[in-house]
Design a protein around this motif. Structure first.
Motif, PDB file in Angstrom:
ATOM      1  N   SER A 245      43.039  -7.314  18.256  1.00  0.00           N
ATOM      2  CA  SER A 245      42.175  -8.788  18.983  1.00  0.00           C
ATOM      3  C   SER A 245      43.345  -9.387  18.731  1.00  0.00           C
ATOM      4  O   SER A 245      44.825  -9.122  18.315  1.00  0.00           O
ATOM      5  N   LEU A 246      43.636 -11.187  19.581  1.00  0.00           N
ATOM      6  CA  LEU A 246      44.709 -11.949  19.429  1.00  0.00           C
ATOM      7  C   LEU A 246      44.984 -12.282  17.274  1.00  0.00           C
ATOM      8  O   LEU A 246      46.635 -13.240  17.691  1.00  0.00           O
ATOM      9  N   LYS A 247      44.036 -12.266  16.868  1.00  0.00           N
ATOM     10  CA  LYS A 247      44.701 -12.785  15.527  1.00  0.00           C
ATOM     11  C   LYS A 247      45.109 -11.832  15.339  1.00  0.00           C
ATOM     12  O   LYS A 247      44.834 -11.761  13.970  1.00  0.00           O
ATOM     13  N   SER A 248      45.369 -10.189  15.391  1.00  0.00           N
ATOM     14  CA  SER A 248      45.067  -8.939  14.372  1.00  0.00           C
ATOM     15  C   SER A 248      46.287  -8.242  13.845  1.00  0.00           C
ATOM     16  O   SER A 248      47.899  -9.296  14.954  1.00  0.00           O
ATOM     17  N   ASN A 249      47.266  -7.965  12.987  1.00  0.00           N
ATOM     18  CA  ASN A 249      48.287  -8.177  12.469  1.00  0.00           C
ATOM     19  C   ASN A 249      48.063  -6.040  11.581  1.00  0.00           C
ATOM     20  O   ASN A 249      46.813  -6.045  11.671  1.00  0.00           O
ATOM     21  N   MET A 250      49.486  -5.699  11.392  1.00  0.00           N
ATOM     22  CA  MET A 250      49.368  -4.607  10.875  1.00  0.00           C
ATOM     23  C   MET A 250      50.360  -4.630  10.215  1.00  0.00           C
ATOM     24  O   MET A 250      51.548  -4.954  10.426  1.00  0.00           O
ATOM     25  N   GLY A 251      49.988  -4.672   8.310  1.00  0.00           N
ATOM     26  CA  GLY A 251      50.972  -4.427   6.987  1.00  0.00           C
ATOM     27  C   GLY A 251      51.780  -3.587   7.402  1.00  0.00           C
ATOM     28  O   GLY A 251      51.659  -2.274   8.305  1.00  0.00           O
ATOM     29  N   GLY A 252      52.786  -3.258   6.953  1.00  0.00           N
ATOM     30  CA  GLY A 252      54.346  -2.531   6.403  1.00  0.00           C
ATOM     31  C   GLY A 252      53.425  -1.831   6.234  1.00  0.00           C
ATOM     32  O   GLY A 252      52.870  -1.700   4.594  1.00  0.00           O
ATOM     33  N   HIS A 253      53.697  -0.254   6.481  1.00  0.00           N
ATOM     34  CA  HIS A 253      52.679   1.142   5.933  1.00  0.00           C
ATOM     35  C   HIS A 253      54.274   2.582   6.560  1.00  0.00           C
ATOM     36  O   HIS A 253      54.514   1.469   6.857  1.00  0.00           O
ATOM     37  N   LYS A 254      54.195   3.533   5.408  1.00  0.00           N
ATOM     38  CA  LYS A 254      54.623   4.667   6.032  1.00  0.00           C
ATOM     39  C   LYS A 254      53.721   5.514   6.150  1.00  0.00           C
ATOM     40  O   LYS A 254      52.796   5.910   5.722  1.00  0.00           O
ATOM     41  N   ASP A 255      53.858   6.535   7.290  1.00  0.00           N
ATOM     42  CA  ASP A 255      52.870   7.935   8.085  1.00  0.00           C
ATOM     43  C   ASP A 255      52.802   8.805   6.962  1.00  0.00           C
ATOM     44  O   ASP A 255      54.157   9.833   7.466  1.00  0.00           O
ATOM     45  N   PHE A 276      56.634  -5.647  17.311  1.00  0.00           N
ATOM     46  CA  PHE A 276      56.674  -4.257  16.653  1.00  0.00           C
ATOM     47  C   PHE A 276      57.502  -4.039  15.526  1.00  0.00           C
ATOM     48  O   PHE A 276      58.406  -4.735  15.821  1.00  0.00           O
ATOM     49  N   LEU A 277      57.793  -4.006  14.061  1.00  0.00           N
ATOM     50  CA  LEU A 277      58.450  -4.080  13.037  1.00  0.00           C
ATOM     51  C   LEU A 277      59.117  -3.242  12.696  1.00  0.00           C
ATOM     52  O   LEU A 277      57.842  -1.717  12.116  1.00  0.00           O
ATOM     53  N   LEU A 278      60.160  -2.057  13.136  1.00  0.00           N
ATOM     54  CA  LEU A 278      60.563  -0.881  12.028  1.00  0.00           C
ATOM     55  C   LEU A 278      61.573  -0.655  10.887  1.00  0.00           C
ATOM     56  O   LEU A 278      62.996  -1.110  11.201  1.00  0.00           O
ATOM     57  N   THR A 282      62.051   2.148   2.396  1.00  0.00           N
ATOM     58  CA  THR A 282      61.761   1.334   1.215  1.00  0.00           C
ATOM     59  C   THR A 282      61.369  -0.403   1.892  1.00  0.00           C
ATOM     60  O   THR A 282      62.468  -0.748   2.910  1.00  0.00           O
ATOM     61  N   LYS A 283      60.982  -0.505   1.330  1.00  0.00           N
ATOM     62  CA  LYS A 283      60.293  -1.830   1.989  1.00  0.00           C
ATOM     63  C   LYS A 283      62.177  -3.081   2.023  1.00  0.00           C
ATOM     64  O   LYS A 283      62.071  -4.446   2.517  1.00  0.00           O
ATOM     65  N   GLY A 302      59.923  10.253  14.441  1.00  0.00           N
ATOM     66  CA  GLY A 302      61.008  11.444  13.905  1.00  0.00           C
ATOM     67  C   GLY A 302      62.090  11.028  13.013  1.00  0.00           C
ATOM     68  O   GLY A 302      62.511  10.201  13.298  1.00  0.00           O
ATOM     69  N   GLY A 303      62.412  12.541  13.481  1.00  0.00           N
ATOM     70  CA  GLY A 303      63.783  12.453  11.893  1.00  0.00           C
ATOM     71  C   GLY A 303      63.818  11.413  10.838  1.00  0.00           C
ATOM     72  O   GLY A 303      62.538  11.962  10.347  1.00  0.00           O
ATOM     73  N   GLU A 304      65.133  10.899  10.615  1.00  0.00           N
ATOM     74  CA  GLU A 304      64.501  10.329   9.384  1.00  0.00           C
ATOM     75  C   GLU A 304      63.478   9.196   9.509  1.00  0.00           C
ATOM     76  O   GLU A 304      63.107   8.256   8.851  1.00  0.00           O
ATOM     77  N   SER A 305      63.739   8.238  11.108  1.00  0.00           N
ATOM     78  CA  SER A 305      62.632   7.866  11.375  1.00  0.00           C
ATOM     79  C   SER A 305      60.668   7.765  10.465  1.00  0.00           C
ATOM     80  O   SER A 305      60.084   6.912  10.769  1.00  0.00           O
ATOM     81  N   ARG A 306      60.369   8.754  10.207  1.00  0.00           N
ATOM     82  CA  ARG A 306      59.827   9.560  10.022  1.00  0.00           C
ATOM     83  C   ARG A 306      58.465   9.023   9.269  1.00  0.00           C
ATOM     84  O   ARG A 306      57.342   8.431   8.917  1.00  0.00           O
ATOM     85  N   LEU A 307      59.676   8.786   7.960  1.00  0.00           N
ATOM     86  CA  LEU A 307      59.246   8.275   6.857  1.00  0.00           C
ATOM     87  C   LEU A 307      59.637   6.398   7.008  1.00  0.00           C
ATOM     88  O   LEU A 307      59.519   6.392   5.514  1.00  0.00           O
ATOM     89  N   CYS A 308      59.978   5.555   7.996  1.00  0.00           N
ATOM     90  CA  CYS A 308      60.352   4.671   7.580  1.00  0.00           C
ATOM     91  C   CYS A 308      58.782   3.941   7.765  1.00  0.00           C
ATOM     92  O   CYS A 308      57.822   3.658   8.310  1.00  0.00           O
ATOM     93  N   TYR A 309      59.062   2.528   6.731  1.00  0.00           N
ATOM     94  CA  TYR A 309      57.883   1.906   7.185  1.00  0.00           C
ATOM     95  C   TYR A 309      58.218   0.480   8.544  1.00  0.00           C
ATOM     96  O   TYR A 309      58.485   0.470   9.482  1.00  0.00           O
ATOM     97  N   HIS A 310      56.546   0.780   8.430  1.00  0.00           N
ATOM     98  CA  HIS A 310      56.817   0.251  10.053  1.00  0.00           C
ATOM     99  C   HIS A 310      55.330  -0.803  10.174  1.00  0.00           C
ATOM    100  O   HIS A 310      54.339  -0.693   9.270  1.00  0.00           O
ATOM    101  N   GLY A 311      55.020  -1.857  10.790  1.00  0.00           N
ATOM    102  CA  GLY A 311      53.982  -2.487  11.248  1.00  0.00           C
ATOM    103  C   GLY A 311      54.153  -3.235  12.377  1.00  0.00           C
ATOM    104  O   GLY A 311      54.958  -3.346  13.511  1.00  0.00           O
TER     105      GLY A 311
END
Length: 413
Positions: A245-255, A276-278, A282-283, A302-311
């Motif tokens: 929704s308009l008030k939503s966000n997503m905290g930093g996490h790794k997949d 979006f933050l990439l 580590t944080k 993908g590649g090195e970015s596959r395990l980067c924090y994002h949100g």
């Protein structure tokens, strides 16, 4: 940056403020905008400003069976791929309609399924799907548009997320005390295919539902642009649909819990734009790259970015004027535009034919698929467009297991 604040947290705090918030400062000049790659220069003030640079990916020949449009990377994040305006407005609407009517209903799983029924809530009965309740609330069901004038006794109301809506006087009297268990106001995510166990942070073999073919199609198609995996084969076996929704966000996490981390996460965006933050591994690692995400954009981690924090720092309201997109013929989001994006995925038939021609993974499953059945009914278009005007949807596609592995290992993560 204070000693107790990570690079990611500092960037998140900077970009999460909305125009109506105290202390808001226009941050559009500081966002990477892949729809204006030549003009997009980011000055973040972080430790590695020179590394935040858009890098055009090598061109693809006409013989290659992959997406032919523009795709970009970021110098500081090898393996990250951004494809601006990759899917047409009609495909976005069809995906959204499926997400609102199919992906968030059984046998698939949502965050609401993990919640108990609260006192006063009514379990949804037959015909009381979240979609039907939304249309009733928004006065967009067939009864509102069948030629009968129902506007004489319309009352303005506020939905639980603070957005204005309307309903007729009769509906107000009969429905004002009804609070249903499953509604879009409570919906944050839905999973298809393998269902991620958020409590134990793992996938389980017994927790899965059928993987929608249209998501497998899109995953296989766009994963061909992965720049790091030698084997371009990709078979999406899990998806997470995020409803913002308009008030939503997503905290930093790794997949980082899939069993084949050589395969990218494929991310599709519909509805409202967002920031979006990439970040880094580590944080505390920089740089943290702020990106303006527009509807129809696709990205690969993908590649090195596959395990980067994002949100996601924030959703951008419809009334906020975005920087103008590049005006050449390869950039146009509107399907009716004369200079539309010529490489954009325009229709399901086009996508299906290209996948069959290229013999991509899973194409044998598509033999009996009727593309016309993937199109949103004309009678539902107005309701879908209204939903997209104040929500953002993001679909993340993952391949959970390596090729050759059939089930989740017993000693799973």
């Amino acid at each position: 940056m204070s000693p107790t604040t990570s690079s990611y947290k500092e960037a998140y705090n900077r970009h999460r403020r909305r125009p109506q918030d105290e202390g808001f400062q226009d941050d559009f000049p500081y966002l990477l905008d892949f729809s204006n790659p030549e003009a997009s220069v980011v000055q973040t003030g972080l430790a590695h400003p020179d590394q935040i640079k858009i890098v055009p990916l090598p061109g693809r020949s006409s013989e290659q069976c992959i997406y032919k449009g523009h795709a970009y990377g970021i110098q500081s994040h090898p393996g990250f791929v951004y494809i601006p305006q990759a899917i047409s407005k009609s495909i976005q609407i069809d995906l959204t309609y499926q997400a609102l009517t199919q992906f968030c209903e059984a046998p698939h799983r949502t965050n609401i399924d993990l919640l108990p029924v609260k006192k006063g809530e009514i379990r949804n009965g037959n015909g009381e799907t979240m979609w039907n309740l939304y249309k009733r609330e928004a006065c967009l069901s067939d009864g509102c548009h069948n030629g009968v004038d129902e506007t004489k006794d319309i009352e303005s109301i506020q939905t639980p997320n603070g957005q204005a809506s309307t309903r007729t006087g009769n509906e107000t009297k009969s429905k004002e005390k009804e609070k249903f268990y499953k509604t879009y106001e409570k919906l944050s995510w839905a999973t298809t295919g393998y269902h991620y166990d958020w409590t134990e942070r793992s996938y389980k073999e017994e927790l899965q539902s059928p993987m929608p073919l249209i998501l497998k199609m899109l995953g296989s198609f766009f994963a061909q642009l992965d720049t790091c995996s030698g084997n371009k084969r990709f078979c999406a076996s899990a998806s997470i649909v995020n409803y913002y929704s308009l008030k939503s966000n997503m905290g930093g996490h790794k997949d980082d819990l899939e069993y084949d981390l050589t395969k990218p996460v494929v991310s599709l965006s519909m509805g409202l734009p967002a920031v979006f933050l990439l970040g880094g591994r580590t944080k505390d690692d920089g740089p943290v790259v702020p990106i303006l995400v527009r509807p129809g954009d696709v990205m690969l981690l993908g590649g090195e970015s596959r395990l980067c924090y994002h949100g996601m720092a924030r959703v951008i309201p419809e009334w906020v004027e975005l920087p103008s997109m590049k005006k050449k013929n390869e950039y146009c989001l509107d399907d009716t535009c004369e200079n539309r994006y010529s490489s954009q995925v325009q229709s399901w038939m086009e996508l299906l034919m290209q996948m069959k021609t290229c013999d991509m993974d899973g194409v044998e499953e598509l033999d009996d698929l009727d593309p016309s059945k993937l199109e949103t009914p004309q009678s539902e278009l107005q309701a879908v467009e209204r939903f997209l005007s104040n929500h953002r949807l993001n679909i993340n596609l993952r391949q959970v297991l390596p090729f050759g592995t059939k089930t989740i290992p017993c000693n799973n993560k």
